[in-house]
Design a protein around this motif. Structure first.
Motif, short mmCIF file in Angstrom:
data_model
loop_
_atom_site.label_atom_id
_atom_site.label_comp_id
_atom_site.label_asym_id
_atom_site.label_seq_id
_atom_site.Cartn_x
_atom_site.Cartn_y
_atom_site.Cartn_z
N THR A 100 36.76 44.17 38.38
CA THR A 100 37.32 44.73 39.61
C THR A 100 36.95 43.85 40.79
O THR A 100 35.80 43.44 40.95
N TYR A 101 37.94 43.54 41.64
CA TYR A 101 37.73 42.74 42.84
C TYR A 101 38.01 43.65 44.03
O TYR A 101 39.15 44.08 44.25
N ASN A 102 36.97 43.96 44.79
CA ASN A 102 37.08 44.89 45.91
C ASN A 102 37.16 44.13 47.22
O ASN A 102 36.20 43.47 47.63
N GLN A 103 38.31 44.24 47.89
CA GLN A 103 38.52 43.56 49.16
C GLN A 103 38.54 44.57 50.31
O GLN A 103 39.43 44.57 51.15
N GLY A 104 37.53 45.43 50.34
CA GLY A 104 37.49 46.46 51.37
C GLY A 104 38.22 47.70 50.90
O GLY A 104 38.81 47.72 49.82
N PRO A 105 38.24 48.74 51.71
CA PRO A 105 38.87 50.00 51.28
C PRO A 105 40.38 49.91 51.11
O PRO A 105 40.98 50.74 50.43
N GLY A 106 41.01 48.90 51.70
CA GLY A 106 42.47 48.81 51.65
C GLY A 106 43.03 48.04 50.48
O GLY A 106 44.24 48.06 50.25
N LEU A 107 42.19 47.35 49.71
CA LEU A 107 42.69 46.53 48.60
C LEU A 107 41.68 46.49 47.47
O LEU A 107 40.55 46.02 47.64
N ILE A 108 42.10 46.98 46.31
CA ILE A 108 41.28 46.91 45.11
C ILE A 108 42.14 46.33 43.99
O ILE A 108 43.22 46.83 43.71
N VAL A 109 41.65 45.26 43.38
CA VAL A 109 42.38 44.58 42.32
C VAL A 109 41.58 44.65 41.03
O VAL A 109 40.39 44.29 41.02
N LYS A 110 42.23 45.10 39.96
CA LYS A 110 41.57 45.17 38.65
C LYS A 110 42.39 44.36 37.65
O LYS A 110 43.61 44.42 37.65
N ARG A 111 41.68 43.61 36.79
CA ARG A 111 42.39 42.81 35.80
C ARG A 111 41.59 42.71 34.51
O ARG A 111 40.36 42.57 34.53
N ALA A 112 42.30 42.81 33.39
CA ALA A 112 41.70 42.58 32.08
C ALA A 112 42.56 41.55 31.37
O ALA A 112 43.79 41.70 31.29
N VAL A 113 41.96 40.48 30.88
CA VAL A 113 42.70 39.40 30.23
C VAL A 113 42.60 39.53 28.72
O VAL A 113 41.65 40.10 28.18
N ALA A 114 43.60 38.98 28.04
CA ALA A 114 43.61 39.00 26.58
C ALA A 114 42.54 38.06 26.04
O ALA A 114 42.23 37.03 26.64
N ALA A 115 41.96 38.42 24.88
CA ALA A 115 40.88 37.63 24.30
C ALA A 115 41.36 36.25 23.85
O ALA A 115 40.60 35.28 23.88
N ASP A 116 42.63 36.15 23.44
CA ASP A 116 43.14 34.90 22.89
C ASP A 116 44.01 34.11 23.86
O ASP A 116 44.54 33.06 23.51
N ASP A 117 44.18 34.62 25.08
CA ASP A 117 45.02 33.94 26.06
C ASP A 117 44.63 34.41 27.45
O ASP A 117 44.96 35.52 27.87
#
Length: 258
Positions: free
Chosen positions: A218-235
Protein backbone atom coordinates in the motif's frame (compact mmCIF):
# COMPACT_ATOMS: atom_id res chain seq x y z
CA UNK A 1 25.15 -6.15 -1.35
CA UNK A 2 24.38 -3.26 0.91
CA UNK A 3 21.97 -0.69 -0.51
CA UNK A 4 22.90 2.88 0.26
CA UNK A 5 20.03 5.29 0.85
CA UNK A 6 20.20 8.97 0.04
CA UNK A 7 17.76 11.84 0.40
CA UNK A 8 16.98 14.26 -2.44
CA UNK A 9 14.35 16.97 -2.17
CA UNK A 10 12.69 15.19 0.74
CA UNK A 11 12.35 11.95 -1.29
CA UNK A 12 14.13 8.84 0.01
CA UNK A 13 15.60 6.72 -2.78
CA UNK A 14 18.31 4.05 -3.13
CA UNK A 15 21.16 3.59 -5.59
CA UNK A 16 19.22 1.34 -7.94
CA UNK A 17 16.87 4.29 -8.46
CA UNK A 18 19.55 6.89 -9.20
CA UNK A 19 18.54 7.09 -12.86
CA UNK A 20 14.89 7.65 -11.97
CA UNK A 21 15.84 10.42 -9.50
CA UNK A 22 17.88 12.12 -12.22
CA UNK A 23 14.91 11.98 -14.59
CA UNK A 24 12.55 13.39 -11.96
CA UNK A 25 14.85 16.28 -11.01
CA UNK A 26 15.53 17.68 -14.48
CA UNK A 27 13.46 18.55 -17.54
CA UNK A 28 12.84 15.25 -19.34
CA UNK A 29 14.40 14.84 -22.76
CA UNK A 30 15.19 12.02 -25.18
CA UNK A 31 12.80 9.77 -23.31
CA UNK A 32 9.56 7.91 -23.84
CA UNK A 33 6.15 9.23 -22.91
CA UNK A 34 4.71 7.07 -20.14
CA UNK A 35 1.25 7.17 -21.74
CA UNK A 36 1.69 6.76 -25.52
CA UNK A 37 5.19 5.16 -25.27
CA UNK A 38 6.50 7.44 -28.03
CA UNK A 39 10.09 8.70 -27.97
CA UNK A 40 10.53 12.49 -27.95
CA UNK A 41 13.46 14.86 -27.80
CA UNK A 42 11.68 17.00 -25.22
CA UNK A 43 8.93 16.00 -22.83
CA UNK A 44 6.82 17.65 -20.15
CA UNK A 45 5.98 16.51 -16.63
CA UNK A 46 2.58 14.98 -15.93
CA UNK A 47 1.44 14.81 -12.31
CA UNK A 48 -0.07 11.49 -11.18
CA UNK A 49 -2.72 12.41 -10.10
CA UNK A 50 -3.00 16.12 -11.05
CA UNK A 51 -1.84 18.53 -8.34
CA UNK A 52 -5.31 20.09 -8.22
CA UNK A 53 -6.78 16.70 -7.20
CA UNK A 54 -4.94 16.68 -3.86
CA UNK A 55 -7.22 17.78 -1.00
CA UNK A 56 -6.30 20.57 1.40
CA UNK A 57 -5.63 17.93 4.07
CA UNK A 58 -2.61 16.59 2.12
CA UNK A 59 0.57 16.97 4.24
CA UNK A 60 2.52 20.00 3.10
CA UNK A 61 5.76 18.05 2.59
CA UNK A 62 4.09 15.26 0.60
CA UNK A 63 5.89 14.63 -2.69
CA UNK A 64 3.59 15.13 -5.69
CA UNK A 65 4.30 12.27 -8.08
CA UNK A 66 5.02 13.06 -11.74
CA UNK A 67 6.16 11.22 -14.86
CA UNK A 68 7.61 12.07 -18.32
CA UNK A 69 4.83 12.85 -20.78
CA UNK A 70 4.66 14.16 -24.34
CA UNK A 71 2.98 17.50 -25.01
CA UNK A 72 0.02 15.96 -26.86
CA UNK A 73 -0.83 13.46 -24.10
CA UNK A 74 -0.37 16.15 -21.47
CA UNK A 75 -2.81 18.51 -23.18
CA UNK A 76 -5.41 15.82 -23.86
CA UNK A 77 -5.24 14.41 -20.33
CA UNK A 78 -5.33 17.88 -18.79
CA UNK A 79 -8.64 18.58 -20.54
CA UNK A 80 -10.08 15.29 -19.27
CA UNK A 81 -8.86 15.87 -15.72
CA UNK A 82 -10.28 19.39 -15.50
CA UNK A 83 -13.74 18.22 -16.56
CA UNK A 84 -13.70 15.21 -14.22
CA UNK A 85 -12.49 17.33 -11.29
CA UNK A 86 -15.33 19.82 -11.76
CA UNK A 87 -18.10 17.29 -12.23
CA UNK A 88 -16.94 14.85 -9.57
CA UNK A 89 -16.10 17.65 -7.19
CA UNK A 90 -19.67 18.92 -7.39
CA UNK A 91 -20.85 15.47 -6.26
CA UNK A 92 -18.73 15.28 -3.11
CA UNK A 93 -19.80 16.44 0.34
CA UNK A 94 -17.55 19.45 1.10
CA UNK A 95 -16.85 18.36 4.69
CA UNK A 96 -15.14 15.06 3.80
CA UNK A 97 -11.61 14.97 5.26
CA UNK A 98 -10.35 12.94 2.29
CA UNK A 99 -11.65 15.55 -0.17
CA UNK A 100 -11.44 18.80 1.75
CA UNK A 101 -11.35 21.76 -0.62
CA UNK A 102 -12.20 19.73 -3.74
CA UNK A 103 -15.86 20.81 -3.88
CA UNK A 104 -14.78 24.41 -3.38
CA UNK A 105 -12.30 24.15 -6.27
CA UNK A 106 -15.05 22.80 -8.50
CA UNK A 107 -17.41 25.64 -7.61
CA UNK A 108 -14.80 28.39 -7.95
CA UNK A 109 -13.79 27.14 -11.39
CA UNK A 110 -17.35 27.81 -12.57
CA UNK A 111 -17.53 31.41 -11.37
CA UNK A 112 -16.61 33.88 -14.15
CA UNK A 113 -16.27 36.71 -11.65
CA UNK A 114 -13.22 34.97 -10.16
CA UNK A 115 -11.38 34.91 -13.48
CA UNK A 116 -7.95 36.55 -13.64
CA UNK A 117 -8.66 38.13 -17.00
CA UNK A 118 -11.27 38.30 -19.73
CA UNK A 119 -10.07 35.06 -21.32
CA UNK A 120 -10.16 33.22 -18.00
CA UNK A 121 -13.63 34.59 -17.27
CA UNK A 122 -14.85 33.38 -20.65
CA UNK A 123 -13.42 29.89 -20.01
CA UNK A 124 -15.16 29.71 -16.63
CA UNK A 125 -18.47 30.84 -18.13
CA UNK A 126 -18.17 28.23 -20.87
CA UNK A 127 -17.38 25.49 -18.35
CA UNK A 128 -20.37 26.57 -16.25
CA UNK A 129 -22.73 26.36 -19.24
CA UNK A 130 -21.36 22.91 -20.13
CA UNK A 131 -22.00 21.58 -16.62
CA UNK A 132 -25.55 22.96 -16.65
CA UNK A 133 -26.21 21.23 -19.99
CA UNK A 134 -25.07 17.92 -18.55
CA UNK A 135 -27.16 18.11 -15.36
CA UNK A 136 -30.35 16.14 -14.84
CA UNK A 137 -32.67 15.22 -11.98
CA UNK A 138 -31.54 12.04 -10.28
CA UNK A 139 -34.08 9.24 -10.51
CA UNK A 140 -34.08 5.65 -9.26
CA UNK A 141 -34.55 4.33 -12.79
CA UNK A 142 -31.11 5.65 -13.81
CA UNK A 143 -29.36 4.39 -10.70
CA UNK A 144 -27.71 1.60 -12.73
CA UNK A 145 -25.66 4.20 -14.56
CA UNK A 146 -24.33 5.90 -11.45
CA UNK A 147 -20.55 5.72 -10.98
CA UNK A 148 -20.08 3.34 -8.01
CA UNK A 149 -19.65 5.04 -4.63
CA UNK A 150 -20.98 8.31 -6.09
CA UNK A 151 -24.59 7.81 -5.12
CA UNK A 152 -26.46 10.83 -3.72
CA UNK A 153 -25.31 11.98 -0.29
CA UNK A 154 -27.82 13.25 2.23
CA UNK A 155 -29.11 16.65 1.26
CA UNK A 156 -32.28 18.65 1.75
CA UNK A 157 -32.25 19.59 -1.91
CA UNK A 158 -33.59 17.52 -4.79
CA UNK A 159 -30.80 15.18 -5.99
CA UNK A 160 -29.17 16.26 -9.23
CA UNK A 161 -27.00 14.04 -11.42
CA UNK A 162 -24.26 15.20 -13.77
CA UNK A 163 -23.16 13.25 -16.84
CA UNK A 164 -19.50 12.41 -17.40
CA UNK A 165 -18.05 10.70 -20.51
CA UNK A 166 -17.29 7.03 -19.83
CA UNK A 167 -14.20 7.21 -22.04
CA UNK A 168 -12.83 10.04 -19.87
CA UNK A 169 -13.08 7.93 -16.72
CA UNK A 170 -11.45 4.95 -18.42
CA UNK A 171 -8.59 6.91 -19.95
CA UNK A 172 -7.87 8.76 -16.71
CA UNK A 173 -7.84 5.46 -14.80
CA UNK A 174 -5.41 3.87 -17.25
CA UNK A 175 -3.22 6.96 -16.99
CA UNK A 176 -2.98 6.41 -13.24
CA UNK A 177 -2.01 2.75 -13.63
CA UNK A 178 0.69 3.61 -16.21
CA UNK A 179 1.95 6.49 -14.08
CA UNK A 180 2.06 4.59 -10.81
CA UNK A 181 3.88 1.70 -12.51
CA UNK A 182 6.56 4.10 -13.70
CA UNK A 183 6.81 5.82 -10.32
CA UNK A 184 7.07 2.57 -8.34
CA UNK A 185 9.18 0.46 -10.72
CA UNK A 186 10.66 2.94 -13.20
CA UNK A 187 9.08 0.77 -15.91
CA UNK A 188 6.65 1.31 -18.80
CA UNK A 189 3.58 -0.81 -19.48
CA UNK A 190 4.47 -1.98 -22.96
CA UNK A 191 2.07 -2.61 -25.84
CA UNK A 192 2.12 -6.37 -25.24
CA UNK A 193 0.26 -5.79 -21.96
CA UNK A 194 -3.37 -4.80 -21.56
CA UNK A 195 -4.92 -2.67 -18.80
CA UNK A 196 -8.51 -3.39 -17.78
CA UNK A 197 -10.30 -1.07 -15.35
CA UNK A 198 -13.39 -1.80 -13.27
CA UNK A 199 -15.77 0.32 -11.21
CA UNK A 200 -17.78 -1.51 -8.56
CA UNK A 201 -19.30 -0.79 -5.16
CA UNK A 202 -17.01 -1.32 -2.17
CA UNK A 203 -18.68 -4.54 -1.05
CA UNK A 204 -18.26 -6.11 -4.50
CA UNK A 205 -14.52 -5.44 -4.40
CA UNK A 206 -13.87 -6.79 -0.89
CA UNK A 207 -12.43 -10.11 -2.06
CA UNK A 208 -10.02 -8.45 -4.49
CA UNK A 209 -8.93 -5.83 -1.95
CA UNK A 210 -8.28 -8.51 0.67
CA UNK A 211 -6.13 -10.39 -1.84
CA UNK A 212 -4.15 -7.24 -2.66
CA UNK A 213 -3.75 -6.40 1.04
CA UNK A 214 -2.43 -9.90 1.72
CA UNK A 215 0.07 -10.12 -1.12
CA UNK A 216 0.69 -6.52 -2.14
CA UNK A 217 1.94 -3.14 -0.94
CA UNK A 218 0.00 0.00 0.00
CA UNK A 219 1.27 3.47 -0.96
CA UNK A 220 -0.36 6.19 1.13
CA UNK A 221 -0.20 9.69 -0.34
CA UNK A 222 -2.20 11.44 2.34
CA UNK A 223 -5.93 11.05 3.04
CA UNK A 224 -6.88 11.85 -0.56
CA UNK A 225 -4.91 9.13 -2.36
CA UNK A 226 -4.27 5.51 -1.44
CA UNK A 227 -2.74 3.12 -3.98
CA UNK A 228 -2.59 -0.65 -3.48
CA UNK A 229 -0.89 -3.12 -5.79
CA UNK A 230 -0.12 -6.83 -5.83
CA UNK A 231 2.13 -8.19 -8.59
CA UNK A 232 2.18 -11.68 -10.06
CA UNK A 233 4.94 -14.00 -8.79
CA UNK A 234 6.10 -14.88 -12.31
CA UNK A 235 5.72 -11.47 -13.97
CA UNK A 236 6.38 -8.20 -12.16
CA UNK A 237 4.37 -6.18 -14.69
CA UNK A 238 1.21 -8.25 -14.29
CA UNK A 239 -0.64 -6.84 -11.32
CA UNK A 240 -3.90 -6.09 -9.53
CA UNK A 241 -4.58 -2.50 -8.49
CA UNK A 242 -6.94 -0.79 -6.05
CA UNK A 243 -6.79 3.01 -6.23
CA UNK A 244 -8.83 5.26 -3.93
CA UNK A 245 -9.15 8.99 -4.57
CA UNK A 246 -10.94 11.12 -1.95
CA UNK A 247 -12.16 7.78 -0.48
CA UNK A 248 -14.90 8.17 -3.08
CA UNK A 249 -13.54 7.52 -6.57
CA UNK A 250 -12.54 3.85 -6.44
CA UNK A 251 -10.65 2.33 -9.37
CA UNK A 252 -9.85 -1.36 -9.66
CA UNK A 253 -7.57 -2.53 -12.43
CA UNK A 254 -5.58 -5.44 -13.76
CA UNK A 255 -2.50 -5.49 -15.98
CA UNK A 256 -1.91 -8.69 -17.90
CA UNK A 257 0.12 -10.01 -20.82
CA UNK A 258 -1.94 -10.02 -24.02
Amino acid sequence: MKIEHRTYNRVMIDTKEEKRYFLMSKSPCNQRCVHCLGVFGTLTWDHIPPESWYPDTTPEMMEKWKVPCCYTCNQELSKIEKELLIKMGLCIAPDRTEAQGIADKALRSLKPELGKGERDKAHRAKARQKVFRHMMKFQDKIASGVLPNFGPYESSEEPIAVLIPAEYVERFSKKLVRGFTYIIDGEYIEEDYVIDVFFVQDEAANESVQLIDKHGITYNQGPGLIVKRAVAADDSKSAMWAISIWDKFKIYATVEKR
